[in-house]
Write a protein that holds these residues in place. Structure first.
Motif, PDB file in Angstrom:
ATOM      1  N   ILE A 107       4.095   0.421 -18.218  1.00 59.94           N
ATOM      2  CA  ILE A 107       5.029  -0.669 -18.507  1.00 59.94           C
ATOM      3  C   ILE A 107       4.596  -1.347 -19.797  1.00 59.94           C
ATOM      4  O   ILE A 107       3.452  -1.806 -19.910  1.00 59.94           O
ATOM      5  N   THR A 108       5.495  -1.398 -20.747  1.00 61.57           N
ATOM      6  CA  THR A 108       5.245  -2.079 -22.010  1.00 61.57           C
ATOM      7  C   THR A 108       6.117  -3.331 -22.068  1.00 61.57           C
ATOM      8  O   THR A 108       7.340  -3.241 -21.925  1.00 61.57           O
ATOM      9  N   GLY A 109       5.487  -4.473 -22.254  1.00 68.22           N
ATOM     10  CA  GLY A 109       6.241  -5.720 -22.275  1.00 68.22           C
ATOM     11  C   GLY A 109       5.583  -6.748 -23.159  1.00 68.22           C
ATOM     12  O   GLY A 109       4.559  -6.492 -23.809  1.00 68.22           O
ATOM     13  N   ARG A 110       6.199  -7.910 -23.180  1.00 70.26           N
ATOM     14  CA  ARG A 110       5.620  -9.044 -23.894  1.00 70.26           C
ATOM     15  C   ARG A 110       5.417 -10.171 -22.891  1.00 70.26           C
ATOM     16  O   ARG A 110       6.342 -10.546 -22.158  1.00 70.26           O
ATOM     17  N   SER A 111       4.187 -10.689 -22.884  1.00 72.83           N
ATOM     18  CA  SER A 111       3.808 -11.774 -21.983  1.00 72.83           C
ATOM     19  C   SER A 111       3.659 -13.054 -22.789  1.00 72.83           C
ATOM     20  O   SER A 111       3.303 -13.023 -23.966  1.00 72.83           O
ATOM     21  N   SER A 112       3.902 -14.180 -22.138  1.00 77.95           N
ATOM     22  CA  SER A 112       3.920 -15.460 -22.848  1.00 77.95           C
ATOM     23  C   SER A 112       2.549 -16.111 -22.874  1.00 77.95           C
ATOM     24  O   SER A 112       1.824 -16.111 -21.869  1.00 77.95           O
ATOM     25  N   TYR A 113       2.212 -16.690 -24.027  1.00 80.24           N
ATOM     26  CA  TYR A 113       1.053 -17.574 -24.090  1.00 80.24           C
ATOM     27  C   TYR A 113       1.359 -18.820 -23.260  1.00 80.24           C
ATOM     28  O   TYR A 113       2.478 -19.337 -23.262  1.00 80.24           O
ATOM     29  N   SER A 114       0.352 -19.318 -22.580  1.00 83.62           N
ATOM     30  CA  SER A 114       0.538 -20.443 -21.660  1.00 83.62           C
ATOM     31  C   SER A 114      -0.010 -21.734 -22.251  1.00 83.62           C
ATOM     32  O   SER A 114      -0.965 -21.720 -23.024  1.00 83.62           O
ATOM     33  N   ARG A 115       0.604 -22.866 -21.855  1.00 79.11           N
ATOM     34  CA  ARG A 115       0.052 -24.181 -22.154  1.00 79.11           C
ATOM     35  C   ARG A 115      -0.245 -24.930 -20.862  1.00 79.11           C
ATOM     36  O   ARG A 115      -0.652 -26.084 -20.885  1.00 79.11           O
ATOM     37  N   SER A 116      -0.016 -24.287 -19.729  1.00 73.14           N
ATOM     38  CA  SER A 116      -0.181 -24.946 -18.434  1.00 73.14           C
ATOM     39  C   SER A 116      -1.505 -24.618 -17.753  1.00 73.14           C
ATOM     40  O   SER A 116      -1.790 -25.134 -16.672  1.00 73.14           O
ATOM     41  N   GLY A 117      -2.308 -23.735 -18.367  1.00 67.92           N
ATOM     42  CA  GLY A 117      -3.540 -23.303 -17.714  1.00 67.92           C
ATOM     43  C   GLY A 117      -3.328 -22.179 -16.734  1.00 67.92           C
ATOM     44  O   GLY A 117      -4.270 -21.726 -16.089  1.00 67.92           O
ATOM     45  N   GLU A 118      -2.088 -21.693 -16.611  1.00 68.23           N
ATOM     46  CA  GLU A 118      -1.774 -20.574 -15.718  1.00 68.23           C
ATOM     47  C   GLU A 118      -1.526 -19.325 -16.567  1.00 68.23           C
ATOM     48  O   GLU A 118      -0.814 -19.380 -17.553  1.00 68.23           O
ATOM     49  N   GLY A 119      -2.100 -18.199 -16.185  1.00 67.94           N
ATOM     50  CA  GLY A 119      -1.958 -16.993 -16.986  1.00 67.94           C
ATOM     51  C   GLY A 119      -2.941 -16.988 -18.137  1.00 67.94           C
ATOM     52  O   GLY A 119      -4.124 -17.290 -17.964  1.00 67.94           O
ATOM     53  N   LEU A 120      -2.461 -16.656 -19.347  1.00 64.18           N
ATOM     54  CA  LEU A 120      -3.313 -16.643 -20.543  1.00 64.18           C
ATOM     55  C   LEU A 120      -3.063 -17.933 -21.312  1.00 64.18           C
ATOM     56  O   LEU A 120      -2.027 -18.094 -21.974  1.00 64.18           O
ATOM     57  N   HIS A 121      -4.021 -18.845 -21.247  1.00 61.87           N
ATOM     58  CA  HIS A 121      -3.868 -20.165 -21.852  1.00 61.87           C
ATOM     59  C   HIS A 121      -4.321 -20.136 -23.303  1.00 61.87           C
ATOM     60  O   HIS A 121      -5.367 -19.574 -23.632  1.00 61.87           O
ATOM     61  N   ARG A 122      -3.518 -20.762 -24.168  1.00 61.39           N
ATOM     62  CA  ARG A 122      -3.853 -20.839 -25.591  1.00 61.39           C
ATOM     63  C   ARG A 122      -4.124 -22.296 -25.973  1.00 61.39           C
ATOM     64  O   ARG A 122      -3.335 -23.176 -25.688  1.00 61.39           O
ATOM     65  N   PHE A 123      -5.265 -22.502 -26.613  1.00 66.17           N
ATOM     66  CA  PHE A 123      -5.694 -23.843 -27.009  1.00 66.17           C
ATOM     67  C   PHE A 123      -6.092 -23.814 -28.477  1.00 66.17           C
ATOM     68  O   PHE A 123      -6.842 -22.931 -28.904  1.00 66.17           O
ATOM     69  N   VAL A 124      -5.606 -24.784 -29.239  1.00 68.76           N
ATOM     70  CA  VAL A 124      -5.989 -24.931 -30.637  1.00 68.76           C
ATOM     71  C   VAL A 124      -6.896 -26.152 -30.734  1.00 68.76           C
ATOM     72  O   VAL A 124      -6.498 -27.270 -30.409  1.00 68.76           O
ATOM     73  N   ASP A 125      -8.122 -25.922 -31.188  1.00 69.41           N
ATOM     74  CA  ASP A 125      -9.122 -26.984 -31.275  1.00 69.41           C
ATOM     75  C   ASP A 125      -8.710 -27.995 -32.355  1.00 69.41           C
ATOM     76  O   ASP A 125      -8.547 -27.628 -33.518  1.00 69.41           O
ATOM     77  N   PRO A 126      -8.534 -29.267 -31.975  1.00 65.18           N
ATOM     78  CA  PRO A 126      -8.116 -30.261 -32.974  1.00 65.18           C
ATOM     79  C   PRO A 126      -9.191 -30.553 -34.016  1.00 65.18           C
ATOM     80  O   PRO A 126      -8.877 -31.101 -35.078  1.00 65.18           O
ATOM     81  N   GLN A 127     -10.434 -30.177 -33.737  1.00 66.86           N
ATOM     82  CA  GLN A 127     -11.505 -30.461 -34.694  1.00 66.86           C
ATOM     83  C   GLN A 127     -11.539 -29.484 -35.860  1.00 66.86           C
ATOM     84  O   GLN A 127     -11.748 -29.877 -37.005  1.00 66.86           O
ATOM     85  N   ASP A 128     -11.336 -28.196 -35.561  1.00 64.06           N
ATOM     86  CA  ASP A 128     -11.452 -27.203 -36.632  1.00 64.06           C
ATOM     87  C   ASP A 128     -10.249 -26.265 -36.736  1.00 64.06           C
ATOM     88  O   ASP A 128     -10.237 -25.358 -37.569  1.00 64.06           O
ATOM     89  N   GLY A 129      -9.243 -26.465 -35.877  1.00 63.55           N
ATOM     90  CA  GLY A 129      -8.037 -25.653 -35.955  1.00 63.55           C
ATOM     91  C   GLY A 129      -8.175 -24.249 -35.404  1.00 63.55           C
ATOM     92  O   GLY A 129      -7.242 -23.440 -35.520  1.00 63.55           O
ATOM     93  N   LYS A 130      -9.304 -23.934 -34.788  1.00 64.04           N
ATOM     94  CA  LYS A 130      -9.501 -22.581 -34.271  1.00 64.04           C
ATOM     95  C   LYS A 130      -8.786 -22.400 -32.923  1.00 64.04           C
ATOM     96  O   LYS A 130      -8.647 -23.349 -32.148  1.00 64.04           O
ATOM     97  N   THR A 131      -8.382 -21.170 -32.665  1.00 66.44           N
ATOM     98  CA  THR A 131      -7.606 -20.845 -31.471  1.00 66.44           C
ATOM     99  C   THR A 131      -8.490 -20.177 -30.421  1.00 66.44           C
ATOM    100  O   THR A 131      -9.281 -19.280 -30.748  1.00 66.44           O
ATOM    101  N   TYR A 132      -8.303 -20.598 -29.171  1.00 62.73           N
ATOM    102  CA  TYR A 132      -9.084 -20.051 -28.062  1.00 62.73           C
ATOM    103  C   TYR A 132      -8.141 -19.624 -26.937  1.00 62.73           C
ATOM    104  O   TYR A 132      -7.152 -20.305 -26.648  1.00 62.73           O
TER     105      TYR A 132
END
Length: 881
Positions: A107-132
């Motif tokens: 199965i080939t698909g596209r999954s969403s980045y999360s902001r809710s902490g559920e699934g794959l969560h994406r966070f941008v550090d406000p101090q240095d702009g790096k993505t985690y």
């Protein structure tokens, strides 16, 4: 369930559907490929996920779970099938499967980045702009990242292949076995296959994480050595605060302990501990890659209680490597088979394998308090729960499953003996390694190890609800000599209506007051098998000043003190030197406040008179938490101002009395900042925010500074000049802590327009800059709730109109944060409790929405119960003044 149903929406997997699928599917392996190379591009909302599943099926039909942004292709046994025909909502339905050979589905698909902490969560550090990036899957969020059979009893081997920026740390459950740089700034790593595990404990970590590495060498019983690679990670901007070597030391201590206790080698290869931002939980036991909240990376002064809690969480998750990961419950009914065990054994390990020798005292004060609250809710349930679907499973990660279950297991160890409990666990792991189990499997192991019939014990403890109460009754003659004494238990199971009669093995202590100090003079080990047991050791003796059942906190029960003991405790609790009995006593007094049997102002007075003598950091912090709660929720409104002012004055005095920089001073200062939200201690708060050293010798760290700004805002003191200073401080050090504190402070201002904006922002889940993250949303809701009942009363009708759409349109995590965060739970009693407008509105909504989703009703029932409890306590406070 006899045939496969097709319906939508279908995210809420039912137990019968899971059982049908498990009866037909045999896993072979799964391969997951995730391309995360676009994660640093804010405009990108999704990433490519390719999943290959290899399995056998007894049925020509089945379904695969996948909550996706889009699906590009589905290939079944080499032939591409129609996406439109197969995909319905969150499921992929397959027909024509082989029943005589293995099937391979890609199965080939596209999954969403999360902001809710559920699934794959994406966070941008406000101090240095790096993505985690990091994943959180329990109980059923792996399907937000890759296609899978999302249920605990369909275990298989997973192999993850990850693509991301070449300077990123990429990790999953197993070691990297291959790495390729593509020459375009990206790389791909392939991880070794896992052993058989459930979907909810697979994990991915990706980002420019700071990494501390080490190796634990474990000597095995056969003389061989097991080398376990360890890593401790955090965001790069937190590296200066990160004590990674201490994390590795604790990990080694735990591994030594659990190898000895369980006599089963650590089965998961490496052991990574990743501390991640905006985490919804305290931690998660993904084998080989345990994730923790980065609140455990202390950027401010950390008290002994905070270090102890972190160590306890680390041991809890390590216990899961065996209880939960190696042997896993079949379905979420038996969630306790992992969480109760990890809570109990994690505390045991913290007490016996680390420097934190007061772990059981903290457990008695905090974890059990959580259990007692949950078990007195209208939504209480047996430890072995009835979980019909995933929404119900999501809500059973509660004080009963964790802390009551752990308390009952502690009682079980006393009941069968520690060695029998250990031997049962060892046999259980050997017999069921990499498999799934239920209650019956563990009971069989216990019976064989202990020689005792465990069925009646399990029926009494695991299949009933409610908190038993223990009380000592006695008679005395004219000379004050006890002529009879008995330990009695009573209580009612709120679900069945039957009396609670459980077997207890515990210790009862007698104390005398000598020169103002409570000293234990005698004890008796008691087996309470029915409603009453004789306390022969008291008969013929003078009435003790204090009789304390459960002095060693061996069992799960609250204490109802006799009149003489209660009087002694309230006057002399500070002189009780033994930490565990002291914590047990405080816990039962607190419950009496919540039960409206002890006036809240009486309890506040006891805290102000005695809490400063408590040397246990965790218990002291708990008491000051209860002080704030008592004043804000349980004291009658007309008494609140005077009592709050007295509390602020006493705590201000403590600031000067405690050693500078001590845990007690730090906790006191933080508590004063919470009290100051109502306008008291303004001079103290101003001194914390001043440029000069404050006169109390208090170190103003990040946590205290932002707590002070929030207090200033809530009290109406954040004028334009103070607001400018606050925003400048956040700009100079733009940490995530600072950003969320600013959100809370701005929403806390006692202004109608401010509250209007905050309410709308939380309901919509976004502000002028875009969608909010889980923590940002909660920060604004916290500030909104700091308004007075009068200021917030106008939002009640809008709240009740909005909650059903919120629940239906938001993820479970977001919906819960919104509904709990905006609930009108802080109310001032005017007439009778049942006349309170907020309570009446809650009753009306519940009456008119009986068919609402069960998960939503549970949230609201619990919120209403807490509101009603606070109003009843205020009424008792008023009657007792």
């Amino acid at each position: 369930m006899d045939t496969l149903e097709r319906y939508a929406p279908n995210e809420n997997l039912r137990r019968d559907e899971a059982a049908w699928r498990a009866a037909n599917i045999s896993w072979h392996y799964a391969a997951v490929e995730l391309d995360l190379s676009n994660a640093t591009q804010a405009q990108e909302t999704s990433y490519t996920a390719i999943t290959t599943l290899n399995f056998s099926s007894k049925s020509p039909q089945t379904f695969i779970d996948y909550i996706h942004e889009s699906i590009e292709s589905i290939v079944v046994n080499g032939a591409e099938i129609s996406v439109a025909d197969a995909v319905l909502d969150a499921r992929i339905y397959l027909d024509g499967l082989r029943t005589d050979a293995a099937n391979t589905v890609r199965i080939t698909g596209r999954s969403s980045y999360s902001r809710s902490g559920e699934g794959l969560h994406r966070f941008v550090d406000p101090q240095d702009g790096k993505t985690y990036l990091y994943t959180q899957f329990e109980p059923s969020e792996a399907r937000r990242v890759f296609a899978c059979f999302e249920q605990p009893d369909l275990k298989t081997s997973y192999q993850f292949t990850l693509t991301g920026p070449e300077d990123w740390h990429l990790a999953s459950n197993q070691q990297i076995i291959d790495e390729m740089n593509h020459g375009d700034g990206t790389k791909t790593v392939a991880c070794a296959p896992t052993g058989p595990i459930s979907t909810y404990i697979t994990a991915v970590l990706a980002g420019p994480y700071h990494v501390v590495r080490g190796t634990h060498v474990q000597k095995l019983a056969d003389g061989e050595s097991l080398d376990i690679d360890m890593a401790a990670t955090c965001r790069a901007s937190l590296a200066e605060h990160f004590d990674g070597e201490e994390i590795l030391k604790l990990t080694s201590q735990g591994l030594d302990y659990f190898h000895e206790l369980f006599d089963y080698p650590y089965p998961w290869g490496k052991y990574d501990s990743a501390f991640v931002p905006e985490y919804n939980l305290g931690a998660m036991e993904n084998p080989g890659l345990v994730t923790f909240t980065e609140r455990y990376v202390f950027t401010s002064h950390a008290t002994e209680a905070q270090y102890e809690q972190r160590a306890n969480t680390l041991m809890h998750e390590m216990a899961h490597m065996w209880f939960g990961d190696l042997v896993t419950m079949t379905w979420w009914d038996d969630l306790w088979l992992k969480e109760s065990f990890a809570d109990y054994i994690g505390t045991l390990a913290n007490d016996e394998a680390t420097e934190f020798t007061t772990a059981w005292t903290t457990f008695a004060a905090r974890r059990k308090a959580w259990a007692y609250v949950a078990d007195q809710m209208p939504t209480t349930h047996p430890i072995v729960a009835d979980i019909p679907d995933l929404l119900a499973a999501d809500q059973n990660f509660d004080g009963i499953t964790y802390a009551k279950g752990a308390s009952v297991l502690k009682q079980l160890a006393a009941f069968v003996g520690a060695e029998a409990f250990r031997d049962a666990a060892r046999a259980y792991f050997r017999r069921h390694e990499y498999a799934n189990t239920s209650l019956e499997d563990f009971l069989q192991a216990l019976e064989k190890a202990s020689g005792r019939d465990m069925r009646s014990w399990a029926d009494a403890w695991l299949k009933t609800s409610g908190v038993p109460k223990l009380a000592v009754t006695y008679t005395v003659d004219d000379a004050g000599i006890l002529t009879a004494a008995n330990l009695e238990q009573h209580g009612m199971d709120p679900i069945t209506g039957h009396a609670i009669v459980r077997p207890h093995v515990l210790t009862v202590g007698a104390y005398s007051l000598n020169d103002g100090v409570l000293t234990r003079t005698a004890t008796q080990r008691v087996e309470l098998t029915g409603e009453s047991a004789a306390l022969d050791f008291l008969v013929g003796q003078p009435l003790p000043d204090l009789i304390l059942p459960n002095v060693g906190d061996e069992t799960y029960a609250l204490i109802e003190f006799d009149e003489n003991s209660l009087k002694t405790l309230l006057g002399h609790l500070g002189s009780l030197q033994e930490s565990l009995p002291r914590a047990t006593s405080w816990a039962s007094l607190w419950d009496a406040v919540r039960q409206s049997k002890l006036a809240s102002q009486t309890y506040v007075n006891a805290i102000l008179e005695h809490a400063h003598t408590v040397t246990d950091s965790g218990v002291f912090a708990m008491l000051l938490d209860q002080l704030v709660t008592s004043i804000s929720k349980y004291v009658a409104p007309e008494l609140r101002v005077t009592i709050r002012e007295r509390a602020a004055a006493v705590l201000t005095g403590w600031l000067a009395d405690f050693d500078a920089g001590s845990d007690q001073q730090t906790t006191t200062a933080r508590t004063l900042a919470r009290l100051a939200r109502a306008g008291v201690a303004r001079e103290v708060i101003d001194s914390f925010l001043a440029e000069d050293q404050n006169p109390y010798r208090v170190t103003v760290d990040e946590q205290l500074r932002w707590a002070s700004y929030i207090a200033l805002a809530a009290a109406g003191g954040l004028d334009a000049q103070a607001e400018a200073r606050m925003l400048q401080a956040a700009k100079l050090n733009p940490t995530s802590v600072a950003q969320n504190a600013v959100r809370t402070a701005l929403a806390a201002r006692p202004d109608a327009d401010v509250k209007e904006a905050a309410f709308d922002t939380v309901l919509m889940g976004h502000d002028e800059l875009g969608p909010l993250s889980n923590d940002a949303l909660s920060a604004i809701a916290e500030g909104f709730a700091m308004g007075s009942a009068g200021l917030l009363s106008g939002f009640q009708s809008r709240y009740w109109a909005a909650i059903l759409p919120v629940f239906e349109t938001m993820s479970m995590e977001f919906a819960t944060r919104v509904i709990e965060g905006l609930y009108p739970g802080s109310q001032d009693l005017t007439g009778e409790p049942q006349e309170n407008p907020a309570l009446q509105a809650a009753n009306t909504w519940m009456e008119h929405h009986r068919g609402a989703p069960a998960a939503l009703l549970r949230i609201l029932i619990e919120q209403r119960a807490e509101l009603e409890r606070s109003l009843n306590a205020q009424q008792h406070s008023r009657a007792s003044r």
